[in-house]
Scaffold this active site. Structure first.
Site, mmCIF file in Angstrom:
data_model
loop_
_atom_site.group_PDB
_atom_site.id
_atom_site.type_symbol
_atom_site.label_atom_id
_atom_site.label_comp_id
_atom_site.label_asym_id
_atom_site.label_seq_id
_atom_site.Cartn_x
_atom_site.Cartn_y
_atom_site.Cartn_z
ATOM 1 N N GLY A 170 0.844 -1.188 0.000
ATOM 2 C CA GLY A 170 0.000 0.000 0.000
ATOM 3 C C GLY A 170 0.879 1.237 0.000
ATOM 4 O O GLY A 170 2.084 1.147 0.302
ATOM 5 N N GLN B 86 3.223 10.011 1.868
ATOM 6 C CA GLN B 86 4.537 9.344 1.868
ATOM 7 C C GLN B 86 5.399 9.781 0.686
ATOM 8 O O GLN B 86 6.615 9.605 0.723
ATOM 9 C CB GLN B 86 4.363 7.817 1.834
ATOM 10 C CG GLN B 86 3.734 7.252 3.090
ATOM 11 C CD GLN B 86 3.578 5.754 3.012
ATOM 12 O OE1 GLN B 86 2.605 5.260 2.463
ATOM 13 N NE2 GLN B 86 4.550 5.017 3.520
ATOM 14 N N HIS C 133 -2.301 7.337 7.444
ATOM 15 C CA HIS C 133 -1.302 8.236 6.843
ATOM 16 C C HIS C 133 -1.941 9.563 6.396
ATOM 17 O O HIS C 133 -1.324 10.622 6.510
ATOM 18 C CB HIS C 133 -0.653 7.593 5.613
ATOM 19 C CG HIS C 133 0.523 6.700 5.889
ATOM 20 N ND1 HIS C 133 1.680 7.154 6.487
ATOM 21 C CD2 HIS C 133 0.736 5.396 5.605
ATOM 22 C CE1 HIS C 133 2.551 6.145 6.565
ATOM 23 N NE2 HIS C 133 2.005 5.068 6.044
ATOM 24 N N CYS D 217 6.119 -0.349 7.416
ATOM 25 C CA CYS D 217 5.788 0.874 6.677
ATOM 26 C C CYS D 217 7.000 1.280 5.855
ATOM 27 O O CYS D 217 8.125 1.272 6.363
ATOM 28 C CB CYS D 217 5.410 1.987 7.647
ATOM 29 S SG CYS D 217 4.928 3.525 6.834
ATOM 30 N N LEU D 218 6.753 1.662 4.598
ATOM 31 C CA LEU D 218 7.870 2.095 3.746
ATOM 32 C C LEU D 218 8.511 3.374 4.278
ATOM 33 O O LEU D 218 9.653 3.676 3.925
ATOM 34 C CB LEU D 218 7.385 2.291 2.306
ATOM 35 C CG LEU D 218 6.934 0.998 1.593
ATOM 36 C CD1 LEU D 218 6.320 1.336 0.240
ATOM 37 C CD2 LEU D 218 8.106 0.032 1.434
ATOM 38 N N HIS E 168 -4.202 1.318 7.733
ATOM 39 C CA HIS E 168 -2.853 1.897 7.830
ATOM 40 C C HIS E 168 -2.713 3.086 6.859
ATOM 41 O O HIS E 168 -2.169 4.136 7.230
ATOM 42 C CB HIS E 168 -1.842 0.784 7.524
ATOM 43 C CG HIS E 168 -0.415 1.179 7.408
ATOM 44 N ND1 HIS E 168 0.558 0.715 8.278
ATOM 45 C CD2 HIS E 168 0.249 1.949 6.512
ATOM 46 C CE1 HIS E 168 1.731 1.209 7.908
ATOM 47 N NE2 HIS E 168 1.580 1.959 6.845
ATOM 48 N N GLU E 169 -3.231 2.921 5.625
ATOM 49 C CA GLU E 169 -3.105 4.004 4.628
ATOM 50 C C GLU E 169 -3.975 5.203 4.993
ATOM 51 O O GLU E 169 -3.553 6.353 4.841
ATOM 52 C CB GLU E 169 -3.485 3.494 3.232
ATOM 53 C CG GLU E 169 -2.698 2.303 2.704
ATOM 54 C CD GLU E 169 -1.212 2.412 2.889
ATOM 55 O OE1 GLU E 169 -0.691 3.543 2.972
ATOM 56 O OE2 GLU E 169 -0.544 1.368 2.981
HETATM 57 O O1 GNR Z 1 4.205 -2.546 2.430
HETATM 58 C C1 GNR Z 1 3.588 -2.418 3.503
HETATM 59 N N1 GNR Z 1 3.312 -3.529 4.236
HETATM 60 C C2 GNR Z 1 2.459 -3.517 5.319
HETATM 61 C C3 GNR Z 1 2.470 -4.636 6.144
HETATM 62 C C4 GNR Z 1 1.621 -4.711 7.237
HETATM 63 C C5 GNR Z 1 0.771 -3.666 7.510
HETATM 64 C C6 GNR Z 1 0.754 -2.522 6.706
HETATM 65 C C7 GNR Z 1 1.606 -2.459 5.612
HETATM 66 S S1 GNR Z 1 1.561 -1.067 4.593
HETATM 67 C C8 GNR Z 1 3.224 -1.083 3.988
HETATM 68 C C9 GNR Z 1 3.427 -0.008 2.938
HETATM 69 C C10 GNR Z 1 3.191 1.351 3.563
HETATM 70 O O2 GNR Z 1 4.001 1.897 4.273
HETATM 71 N N2 GNR Z 1 2.048 1.920 3.343
HETATM 72 O O3 GNR Z 1 1.768 3.102 3.895
HETATM 73 NI NI NI Z 2 2.900 3.158 5.752
#
Ligand code: GNR
Ligand code: NI
Length: 172
Positions: free
Chosen positions: A46, A51, A140, A94-95, A136-137
């Site tokens: 995601g 980001q 953000h 999270c990236l 999670h997104e």
């Molecule tokens: O790549 C991602 N893997 C992930 C794994 C578990 C819970 C959430 C994520 S999202 C993350 C990519 C990201 O930072 N999205 O904002």
């Molecule tokens: Ni993230």
């Protein structure tokens, strides 16, 4: 399409609230395409516009397993309209916090209303990994990182390590 640089925490730009998309026009579709390419290039499931330093309410995701056909989804102005009463823990990464993981407790499923890449208002229900990813997104878009859901001790440990790695030029 373009692979965009991803902001790494701690960065004040990751704490800002993103603005609603007024219209899913060609600029937004282009942003969605660039974000998806950036997400795939970084092996993410995601990505949220903040980001890549864009303060607009746009996210992309694809939770298909590797070896399976891609299943990209594109969402503008996503909002949780219903959430499961039961909460479950899941490991998150999270990236923007590379190489750090923690368990986060969230509703097990959600119903989300959003505009698709054609600007059509839709709803989808998500459970499992997609539910975690979309929550999670959406976080953000409101300046919330997964570390904001864990203990102060764990959050500070992760953020301090990232700050040190940034100083040392690890992500330069
Ligand atoms: O790549 C991602 N893997 C992930 C794994 C578990 C819970 C959430 C994520 S999202 C993350 C990519 C990201 O930072 N999205 O904002
Ligand atoms: Ni993230």
């Amino acid at each position: 399409m373009t692979i965009l640089p991803i902001l790494i925490a701690p960065d004040p730009r990751l704490k800002l609230k993103a603005k609603p998309v007024v219209e899913v026009d060609r600029r937004i579709v282009r942003l969605m395409d660039d974000m998806l390419e950036t997400m795939y290039a970084n092996k993410g499931i995601g990505l949220a516009a903040p980001q890549v330093d864009v303060r607009e309410r746009v996210i992309v995701a694809d939770v298909a397993e590797k070896g399976e056909p891609r299943q990209p989804i594109w969402l503008a102005n996503p909002e949780v309209v219903e959430a499961s009463p039961d909460l479950v823990p899941g490991s998150e990464g999270c990236l923007s916090l590379p190489d750090h993981y923690a368990d986060v407790i969230r509703p097990s499923w959600v119903r989300i209303r959003y505009l698709d890449r054609d600007g059509v208002c839709r709803e989808m229900a998500a459970d499992g990994l997609l539910s975690i990813c979309l929550q999670h997104e959406i976080d953000h878009l409101d300046g919330i990182l997964f570390v904001d859901h864990v203990s102060l001790l764990k959050r500070n440990m992760i953020l301090r390590k990232l700050q040190k790695a940034k100083r040392q030029g690890v992500y330069a």
